[in-house]
Design an enzyme around this catalytic site. Structure first.
Site, PDB file in Angstrom:
ATOM      1  N   ASN A  25      55.995  29.256  70.121  1.00  0.00           N
ATOM      2  CA  ASN A  25      56.847  29.875  69.694  1.00  0.00           C
ATOM      3  C   ASN A  25      56.610  31.602  69.802  1.00  0.00           C
ATOM      4  O   ASN A  25      57.422  32.133  69.454  1.00  0.00           O
ATOM      5  CB  ASN A  25      57.163  29.883  68.231  1.00  0.00           C
ATOM      6  CG  ASN A  25      55.775  30.137  67.318  1.00  0.00           C
ATOM      7  OD1 ASN A  25      54.975  30.639  67.879  1.00  0.00           O
ATOM      8  ND2 ASN A  25      56.133  29.910  65.959  1.00  0.00           N
ATOM      9  N   LYS A  26      55.674  31.870  70.545  1.00  0.00           N
ATOM     10  CA  LYS A  26      55.241  33.289  70.754  1.00  0.00           C
ATOM     11  C   LYS A  26      56.119  33.852  71.890  1.00  0.00           C
ATOM     12  O   LYS A  26      56.489  33.039  72.917  1.00  0.00           O
ATOM     13  CB  LYS A  26      53.896  33.239  70.811  1.00  0.00           C
ATOM     14  CG  LYS A  26      52.973  33.157  69.748  1.00  0.00           C
ATOM     15  CD  LYS A  26      53.577  33.730  68.282  1.00  0.00           C
ATOM     16  CE  LYS A  26      52.605  33.413  67.346  1.00  0.00           C
ATOM     17  NZ  LYS A  26      52.646  32.263  66.665  1.00  0.00           N
TER      18      LYS A  26
END
Length: 363
Positions: free
Chosen positions: A175-176
């Protein structure tokens, strides 16, 4: 539950498949793959630093950084109350003690409170650039100089923010902003620290491969396949960050003036778009029915079972954790998608009676 509008989604539309295929075809899939070094160099160069040390996770990066700086039992490290728990865990893994400092209205560590927590045992401070908002690093660096402290920046959510401390640690989780699925990387200008972190991540393996390991170390290595994905991501960082900036500005416009919703201060880089919401749980359920995923704010470290302190409710971190949430934030999010999300939020507050809205942009 599957959402049409998830909280996050990786952007894998660059050369990721090409680089992974090359890595497999060449047989360089382990941590010895040349692509690992290529990624380290590219990521470091993008952030204006000299050395990059890739590893298996953001948590591993923080642990390596603290160990390389000599942090251990008997030491104290100042850590924000408002952060993901692995910031504190990395300190605990070394045998040191995390000492928590509350956040300000921007969710970052309140620099005016740091000095009060410094003791003769304090050896380092770990500013966390929460949700992409850069901490007041000028003040932190002044305190570090005055008290002879080392600075480890937790930049897990701040890809693109240039480091100024001794070591900056990034997460490459799915999710980065830049991802390898799993992974992390440490950045530093100090060649000695870079060598020490690289040594510790690879089980402190001696150069002669004699299997005589003189230090307690870790298997925190990054694979060639992970590095191949991450390298392709770094090549598109300008594009990714620019797209996220556009998403932030759209949300700012679409969500302005909604009673019951509080917009947060601007971000230096957008990781996740965060807001504070009255009737938060009811709003989340309503959005979930519309196939919109949301995520909660972090809980204060003093609320965590490992570090529990009953005063957590009196903290800013405690107050913000009770009503904060993230909206879908990913590069493929279109203007129409954002309009749909914002429209559903307006619909909820038009239907449900809500209390007095606090001022926009914090407070």
């Amino acid at each position: 539950m599957s959402f049409k509008y998830p909280a996050s989604r990786p952007a894998l539309d660059g050369r990721e498949l090409e680089y992974v295929t090359e890595t497999i075809r060449d047989g360089w899939i382990s941590s010895q793959s040349p692509v690992v070094q290529r990624f380290e160099e590219a990521f470091a160069a993008y952030h204006g630093t000299v050395h990059g040390v890739a590893c298996s996770s953001g948590t591993a990066a923080l642990t390596l950084a603290l160990r390389a700086l000599g942090i251990g039992p008997g030491d104290e490290v100042i850590v924000p109350e408002f952060t993901f728990i692995t910031s504190a865990w990395a300190v605990t893994y070394t045998g040191a003690t995390p000492v928590f400092v509350d956040c300000g209205d921007d969710l970052d560590i309140d620099v005016e409170l740091i000095e009060k927590k410094i003791t003769p045992r304090t050896k380092a401070v770990m500013p966390v650039h929460v949700y992409g908002r850069r901490c007041d690093m000028a003040t932190i660096m002044e305190l570090a100089f005055e008290y002879n402290l080392r600075v480890v920046e937790d930049s897990a959510e701040a890809h693109g923010v240039r480091p100024v401390g001794d070591i900056a640690c990034f997460s490459l989780f799915a999710n980065k902003t830049v991802t390898a699925g799993e992974g992390g990387v440490c950045l530093t200008d100090d060649p000695r620290l870079a060598r020490q972190m690289a040594h510790l991540r690879a089980m402190a393996t001696p150069a002669d491969h004699s299997y005589l390991h003189k230090n307690l170390a870790y298997n925190f290595r990054m694979t060639g396949m992970q590095a191949a994905v991450a390298l392709a991501q770094v090549e598109r960082m300008d594009e990714i960050l620019a797209t996220r900036r556009t998403i932030e500005k759209r949300y700012d416009t679409l969500l302005a003036g909604i009673p019951g919703l509080t917009l947060m201060p601007p971000r230096d880089v957008l990781w996740m778009y965060d807001v504070r919401a009255q009737q938060r749980e009811e709003l989340r359920a309503f959005l979930a029915e519309a196939s919109i995923e949301t995520r909660l704010f972090f809980k204060p470290m003093s609320r965590q079972p490992t570090y529990f302190h009953p005063d957590w409710r009196s903290l800013n971190a405690g107050r913000f954790s009770e009503d904060g949430l993230h909206l879908p934030t990913y590069t493929a999010l279109t203007e129409e998608d954002q309009a749909y999300v914002a429209g559903k939020i307006r619909e909820f507050y038009a239907r449900a009676p809500s209390g007095r809205a606090v001022a926009a942009h914090g407070g």
